[in-house]
Every structure is written in structure tokens, then in C-alpha cells.
Enzyme design. Sequence first.
Site, PDB file in Angstrom:
ATOM      1  N   ASP A  13       0.815  -1.225   0.000  1.00  0.00           N
ATOM      2  CA  ASP A  13       0.000   0.000   0.000  1.00  0.00           C
ATOM      3  C   ASP A  13       0.844   1.269   0.000  1.00  0.00           C
ATOM      4  O   ASP A  13       0.444   2.300   0.537  1.00  0.00           O
ATOM      5  CB  ASP A  13      -0.958   0.046   1.214  1.00  0.00           C
ATOM      6  CG  ASP A  13      -1.731  -1.249   1.369  1.00  0.00           C
ATOM      7  OD1 ASP A  13      -2.221  -1.748   0.353  1.00  0.00           O
ATOM      8  OD2 ASP A  13      -1.830  -1.759   2.510  1.00  0.00           O
ATOM      9  N   LYS A  16       2.102   2.028  -4.989  1.00  0.00           N
ATOM     10  CA  LYS A  16       2.844   1.481  -6.140  1.00  0.00           C
ATOM     11  C   LYS A  16       2.088   1.701  -7.449  1.00  0.00           C
ATOM     12  O   LYS A  16       2.689   1.965  -8.469  1.00  0.00           O
ATOM     13  CB  LYS A  16       3.070  -0.032  -5.965  1.00  0.00           C
ATOM     14  CG  LYS A  16       4.058  -0.358  -4.862  1.00  0.00           C
ATOM     15  CD  LYS A  16       4.245  -1.850  -4.737  1.00  0.00           C
ATOM     16  CE  LYS A  16       2.975  -2.567  -4.336  1.00  0.00           C
ATOM     17  NZ  LYS A  16       2.473  -2.252  -3.014  1.00  0.00           N
ATOM     18  N   GLY A  40      -4.608  -4.874  -5.476  1.00  0.00           N
ATOM     19  CA  GLY A  40      -5.437  -3.684  -5.420  1.00  0.00           C
ATOM     20  C   GLY A  40      -4.709  -2.374  -5.597  1.00  0.00           C
ATOM     21  O   GLY A  40      -4.562  -1.590  -4.673  1.00  0.00           O
ATOM     22  N   HIS A  41      -4.224  -2.127  -6.797  1.00  0.00           N
ATOM     23  CA  HIS A  41      -3.671  -0.812  -7.100  1.00  0.00           C
ATOM     24  C   HIS A  41      -4.801   0.152  -7.404  1.00  0.00           C
ATOM     25  O   HIS A  41      -5.747  -0.201  -8.097  1.00  0.00           O
ATOM     26  CB  HIS A  41      -2.835  -0.865  -8.372  1.00  0.00           C
ATOM     27  CG  HIS A  41      -1.497  -1.472  -8.165  1.00  0.00           C
ATOM     28  ND1 HIS A  41      -0.827  -1.432  -6.976  1.00  0.00           N
ATOM     29  CD2 HIS A  41      -0.691  -2.124  -9.020  1.00  0.00           C
ATOM     30  CE1 HIS A  41       0.330  -2.033  -7.117  1.00  0.00           C
ATOM     31  NE2 HIS A  41       0.431  -2.473  -8.335  1.00  0.00           N
ATOM     32  N   GLN A 223       2.244  -6.100  -3.073  1.00  0.00           N
ATOM     33  CA  GLN A 223       2.529  -6.118  -1.631  1.00  0.00           C
ATOM     34  C   GLN A 223       3.835  -5.361  -1.338  1.00  0.00           C
ATOM     35  O   GLN A 223       4.096  -4.375  -2.003  1.00  0.00           O
ATOM     36  CB  GLN A 223       2.581  -7.548  -1.088  1.00  0.00           C
ATOM     37  CG  GLN A 223       1.212  -8.214  -1.005  1.00  0.00           C
ATOM     38  CD  GLN A 223       0.826  -8.956  -2.268  1.00  0.00           C
ATOM     39  OE1 GLN A 223       1.664  -9.525  -2.939  1.00  0.00           O
ATOM     40  NE2 GLN A 223      -0.440  -8.946  -2.591  1.00  0.00           N
TER      41      GLN A 223
HETATM   42  P1  GDP Z   1      -0.585   0.317  -3.816  1.00  0.00           P
HETATM   43  O1  GDP Z   1      -1.231  -1.010  -3.672  1.00  0.00           O
HETATM   44  O2  GDP Z   1       0.823   0.323  -3.353  1.00  0.00           O
HETATM   45  O3  GDP Z   1      -0.748   0.914  -5.199  1.00  0.00           O
HETATM   46  O4  GDP Z   1      -1.301   1.290  -2.844  1.00  0.00           O
HETATM   47  P2  GDP Z   1      -2.827   1.677  -2.700  1.00  0.00           P
HETATM   48  O5  GDP Z   1      -3.485   1.662  -4.037  1.00  0.00           O
HETATM   49  O6  GDP Z   1      -3.441   0.969  -1.608  1.00  0.00           O
HETATM   50  O7  GDP Z   1      -2.627   3.137  -2.167  1.00  0.00           O
HETATM   51  C1  GDP Z   1      -2.444   4.153  -2.894  1.00  0.00           C
HETATM   52  C2  GDP Z   1      -3.560   5.148  -2.595  1.00  0.00           C
HETATM   53  O8  GDP Z   1      -3.005   6.368  -2.317  1.00  0.00           O
HETATM   54  C3  GDP Z   1      -4.446   5.332  -3.785  1.00  0.00           C
HETATM   55  O9  GDP Z   1      -5.726   5.714  -3.388  1.00  0.00           O
HETATM   56  C4  GDP Z   1      -3.737   6.449  -4.522  1.00  0.00           C
HETATM   57  O10 GDP Z   1      -4.578   7.183  -5.383  1.00  0.00           O
HETATM   58  C5  GDP Z   1      -3.272   7.276  -3.366  1.00  0.00           C
HETATM   59  N1  GDP Z   1      -1.993   7.959  -3.602  1.00  0.00           N
HETATM   60  C6  GDP Z   1      -0.903   7.541  -4.285  1.00  0.00           C
HETATM   61  N2  GDP Z   1       0.080   8.444  -4.202  1.00  0.00           N
HETATM   62  C7  GDP Z   1      -0.396   9.463  -3.447  1.00  0.00           C
HETATM   63  C8  GDP Z   1       0.153  10.689  -2.982  1.00  0.00           C
HETATM   64  O11 GDP Z   1       1.289  11.046  -3.243  1.00  0.00           O
HETATM   65  N3  GDP Z   1      -0.648  11.448  -2.182  1.00  0.00           N
HETATM   66  C9  GDP Z   1      -1.912  11.082  -1.840  1.00  0.00           C
HETATM   67  N4  GDP Z   1      -2.627  11.891  -1.051  1.00  0.00           N
HETATM   68  N5  GDP Z   1      -2.462   9.962  -2.267  1.00  0.00           N
HETATM   69  C10 GDP Z   1      -1.715   9.140  -3.061  1.00  0.00           C
END
Ligand code: GDP
Length: 424
Positions: A13, A16, A40-41, A223
Site C-alpha cells: 500500500d 505502487k 489492489g492498485h 505487496q
Molecule cells: P498500492 O497497492 O501500493 O498501489 O497502494 P494503494 O493503491 O493501496 O494506495 C495508494 C492510494 O493512495 C491510492 O488511493 C492512490 O490514489 C493514493 N496515492 C498515491 N500516491 C499518493 C500521494 O502522493 N498522495 C496522496 N494523497 N495519495 C496518493
Amino acid sequence: MPASIVLGTQWGDEGKGKAVDYLADRMDFVVRYQGGNNAGHTVIAEGRLLKLQLIPSGILYDHITSVIAGGVVVDPRHLIKEMNELRALGVDVSRLVVSGNAHLIMPYHLELEKVTERFLGKNALGTTKRGIGPAYGDKAARIGLRVQDLFDAKIFREKLDVVLREKNLILTKIYNRLPLDADRIVEEYVDLASQLEPHVADTGALLYRGLQDGKHVMLEGAQGTLLDLDHGTYPFVTSSTPVAGYALASAGIGPREVDRVIGIVKAYVTRVGAGPFPTEDVDETGERLGVRGNEFGTVTGRKRRCGWFDAVLGRYAARLNGLTELFVTKLDVLSGFERVRICTGYRADGALYDDFPPHQSLFHKAEPVYEELDGWMEEIDEATSFEDLPKEARTYVHRLEELVGVPVSVVSIGPARQQSLPVG
Ligand code: GDP
């Protein structure tokens, strides 16, 4: 052209999806190398909010071939559904390629995970119950079915009959559930196979040819490093191997092809579910990070535990993955704190550790040692360059790179594609 690996350095989370989407622009292939439809991106591209669970986020670019590599476990029901959802949003999925070596998540994996998690009671792992762990288990036990088996009806049926005999005994005799019917599974999977067939190929050969032709390949992990089956906080880990080494094993390309390993680092730390987490803050700070950062699982909706940045974990991830650069996400979430903290080491059993402790019991007891920096009160999500950021925010980023020992190449200040600021 060399390949790049992009992966999470914490407990997943890290953002990525957003980072890969930003970096993918210059790529020809984006390859997902482990996990299943539990990742879940969330990506916001051209105003559209997309939730991708299995398909690499490169799919949003017309010039990219998206690859699901052999080390991923594929639930064909889910994959077809995700492809249809993308099609409905106008995304062209014709350039999705799936490895024939990838293992299949079968209906009994889902059934068994449900009942075994219940059986574990308070020791349940809190998995996403998508059948991913059981599918990896069968892969290691050499009783798994692979994507390529879908295209040989005789082999598929033979393998299924063997494995189903045992699975049905477990389901009926141990867990008092109804047995699954082989005919029904075959019928459903034959139909799914016909939809998948145009997308299945020898992805190792495809990527090798691409690299030989000077194409850019990006290998995308799901992950995060601390959830790695070998190097994470076992047993509170995922059932696959997110660290950089596995990207190569899964994609079937050699280590000499890689020249960049990009670690995605959230500006603070979150963790879903059980397991040790030294910088967890259960008070106001944690609550505030969770609310400002919208820290709820993409797949499960579960609230994430939150705390300050942990440089010990950062150094551990740098070492395990051979990180060449950091992509810092969610810096905007730290606006409004008068002081910000960074964990530089742990105290456990009277000793100080500035590296990941050698025994996990020490990690469970680890008390963070913090250093404090001045925070910044203004919102920063509209900044258009790194130099635009308040001095305190820039100092914070530079301190992260110093403590982790890896340069920061990009800082993200919001979910949108353009809210990514190159550094230096
Ligand atoms: P992943 O599985 O690593 O891609 O992570 P998630 O999808 O769970 O978390 C990313 C969340 O944070 C998503 O809702 C993105 O739109 C949001 N996000 C990503 N980068 C940023 C950022 O720099 N700032 C903010 N506020 N939100 C972000």
C-alpha cells in the site's frame, strides 16, 4: 535496453499503482511478477479512477504490453471479470499477455481458505480469502494446475480428478462442507479458457526478445518487502516473494538485464492486519495519518494501522532489493504537523539496533528511537516542482534519503499523474 524493477519497501500500500503508472510512460512492457488478485492498485489516470487487482497498471497506456508472469497465481474467473471491467471503461486489453506457467486459483482454493482461516480462530492470518495462499501451497506441493493446462482438456481433467479427490476429502471429512463437482469445474473453466486463449504466451521468450530488440521492461511487484515470505515478518506475510530477486525468477530473465531497482516508499508507514509494527501510533497521530492518507484497503476496505516513517525498514529494504533509487509517495499527507518524526533505530532488551534485528522476537519488542524535524503547515499538493515545496518538506525528503542511503528520484504529492515531482 535494461530492465527496471519497481517494488514496495514497506508492508504494501505504498502507492505502487500510482508510481508504476508514472514510470510506465517510457516503458514497452510492464510485468506483474507475484501475488494474485489481492493487490489492489488504485490509479487515477486522465480523471478516471481505476482499481486494478491483477492486471498491471501499464494496461492504461496504448503503447505498453502488459504481462502477467509465471510467478503470479491467476484466478481465471477474476481475470476475465477485470478485463471486462476495463473494456467497459474503454481500456483496450488486447495487449495483455499471460504466462502459460502461471498457476491457477481453483474453486477449492477459495473454499479451503475460507474454512481454514475460520479454523485458525484468533490465529487467523487475516488473508483476503482469494485462494492465493492455497494456490501457492499446491504449486510447492506439485499438485497445482497451470494456465497452460487449460488448453489440454485431457490433462486438465486428469490433474483435476487427482487433486479434487484429496481436496473433497478435506472439505467433507474435516470441515463438514459439501464436495465440489469436477464436471462443473471443467465446464466453467473450459469456457474461461476460450476467453483467455488469445492472451496466453511464453512470456519469458517474449520479454527476452523485447530486451534483445532494445525495448524497456518494467517488472512490477505487489505487496511489499516486509510481507515477503522469506524476508518479511513471518507468518504475518504474503504467500509469495515480493523482493527484487524474485522478479527475475518469475519473469524468466537474467540478473544482468536489470539496471534500476526503484523502491516505493510511503512518507510514513502503514500496515494492514496483524503483526509487529514498531512505529505504529494508536493515538492522534496515527488516526490523523489514516484519515488524511485515506488508509483503507483497496480490496478489503480494512482500516490500516499507521505510524511515522521507519528508516530501519528502509535500510533493510534497500539492502534486500539492491535499491538504486526511492520514489517517495504521499508526502502531502504530512502537511499540518508542527513536528515530524523519523525512526532511526530500535531499542529492544536493552540493546540498540540500527539494522533489522536478527531475531524476530526482538522486532516484536522493538521500541522506536525517533529524531524530530520541523514540520510544514501548508498544503503542498499543488506544487509543480520539488523546489516549490516548503524548505521543511525538502529537508524531510533529504533526511529520508540520507538515513536509507539511497537517493530519492521522485516525490509524489497527490494521487494524480501530474502530482509527481522529479528530484534533483
Ligand atoms: P498500492 O497497492 O501500493 O498501489 O497502494 P494503494 O493503491 O493501496 O494506495 C495508494 C492510494 O493512495 C491510492 O488511493 C492512490 O490514489 C493514493 N496515492 C498515491 N500516491 C499518493 C500521494 O502522493 N498522495 C496522496 N494523497 N495519495 C496518493
